[in-house]
Design a protein around this motif. Structure first.
Motif, mmCIF file in Angstrom:
data_model
loop_
_atom_site.group_PDB
_atom_site.id
_atom_site.type_symbol
_atom_site.label_atom_id
_atom_site.label_comp_id
_atom_site.label_asym_id
_atom_site.label_seq_id
_atom_site.Cartn_x
_atom_site.Cartn_y
_atom_site.Cartn_z
ATOM 1 N N SER A 136 0.835 -1.198 0.000
ATOM 2 C CA SER A 136 0.000 0.000 0.000
ATOM 3 C C SER A 136 0.873 1.254 0.000
ATOM 4 N N TYR A 137 0.493 2.223 -0.817
ATOM 5 C CA TYR A 137 1.252 3.467 -0.938
ATOM 6 C C TYR A 137 0.372 4.664 -0.590
ATOM 7 N N SER A 138 0.973 5.617 0.085
ATOM 8 C CA SER A 138 0.255 6.832 0.477
ATOM 9 C C SER A 138 0.435 7.915 -0.578
ATOM 10 N N LYS A 139 -0.634 8.597 -0.888
ATOM 11 C CA LYS A 139 -0.575 9.686 -1.857
ATOM 12 C C LYS A 139 -0.210 10.994 -1.162
ATOM 13 N N GLY A 140 0.237 11.944 -1.959
ATOM 14 C CA GLY A 140 0.461 13.292 -1.452
ATOM 15 C C GLY A 140 1.766 13.519 -0.716
ATOM 16 N N VAL A 141 2.749 12.617 -0.863
ATOM 17 C CA VAL A 141 4.047 12.814 -0.207
ATOM 18 C C VAL A 141 4.819 13.884 -0.967
ATOM 19 N N ARG A 142 5.221 14.929 -0.279
ATOM 20 C CA ARG A 142 5.931 16.044 -0.912
ATOM 21 C C ARG A 142 7.062 16.541 -0.030
#
Length: 248
Positions: free
Chosen positions: A208-214
């Motif tokens: 599972s991957y999290s979106k919005g990493v900046r």
């Protein structure tokens, strides 16, 4: 028919792409690959249109799918070799570079002379050359594997020229109207398709991957010092080089 939009730099971008691709395909120390994703596929007893040889009952109403898979592909145009990775999670910068690392670990033994990877891609939301997490991960990739990574991107509205795009049509034609009633069924269909007379490598990515990493502007500014952008076409052609010390 709506006219295709064209950036002022489009001709220059394609001229450079042709130059970079031809050069990469002519030498042993550079390996060209084409990568991209296609639209998610719904998994379940759902009618998909098209034609199928086997008779399988499917729902003809828009019921909720049991799952979704997003195909992501890596193609070696010179060799006609295709690898397909099916994501159960969101396609993020981390997913793309994780898959790139998995793929490279699997094939690099066959290419001992390769010192650079030329990547044909679009400038999508998660793999844009301005996407901070993507840049961070490619800087780390170049360092870890001691290989130069060069992005050679297609401009907006022209990604259909990216070689991997032709593979999606072959996949759609292969499973056509088949009912993809389960994840194993979808993977089986993918494994039995052919591209240039070869079956693709097919993997399911369940992480599972999290979106919005900046990253912050300050962090990105530091990373920009470690990469090279082509003047005038700085969004489309970017080089990530390993540290000189890692090359011995």
């Amino acid at each position: 028919m709506q006219a295709q939009k064209k950036l002022p730099q489009t001709d220059a971008i394609f001229a450079r792409l042709s130059e970079e691709n031809s050069r990469a395909d002519a030498v042993e120390d550079t390996l060209r690959l084409s990568l991209d994703a296609k639209a998610s596929v719904k998994i379940g007893l759902l009618s998909r249109g098209g034609r199928a040889w086997a008779r399988v009952e499917a729902a003809d109403h828009d019921f909720k799918a049991d799952a979704k898979l997003t195909p992501f592909g890596i193609l070696l145009p010179r060799y006609g070799e295709l690898s397909l990775y099916f994501a159960q999670s969101a396609l993020t910068s981390d997913f793309i570079v994780d898959v790139l690392g998995m793929w490279w670990q699997g094939v690099r033994g066959r290419f001992p002379k390769v010192r650079a990877l030329l990547i044909n891609q679009d400038n999508g939301p998660e793999n844009s050359s301005r996407r901070t997490q993507y840049v961070k991960r490619l800087v780390a990739f170049a360092k870890e594997y001691e290989v130069e990574v060069r992005l050679a991107c297609y401009p907006p509205y022209h990604s259909k020229y990216n070689p991997i795009e032709r593979c999606w049509g072959a996949l759609e034609q292969h499973w056509d109207g088949a009912v993809l009633d389960s994840i194993p069924t979808a993977l089986r269909f993918a494994r039995t398709m052919t591209w240039k007379g070869k079956h693709p490598l097919v993997e399911l990515i369940s992480k599972s991957y999290s979106k919005g990493v900046r990253l912050s502007k300050e962090e990105m500014a530091e990373l920009e010092k470690q990469i090279d952008r082509l003047p005038g076409l700085d969004k489309w052609f970017v080089t990530f080089s390993p540290p000189p010390s890692s090359l011995g």
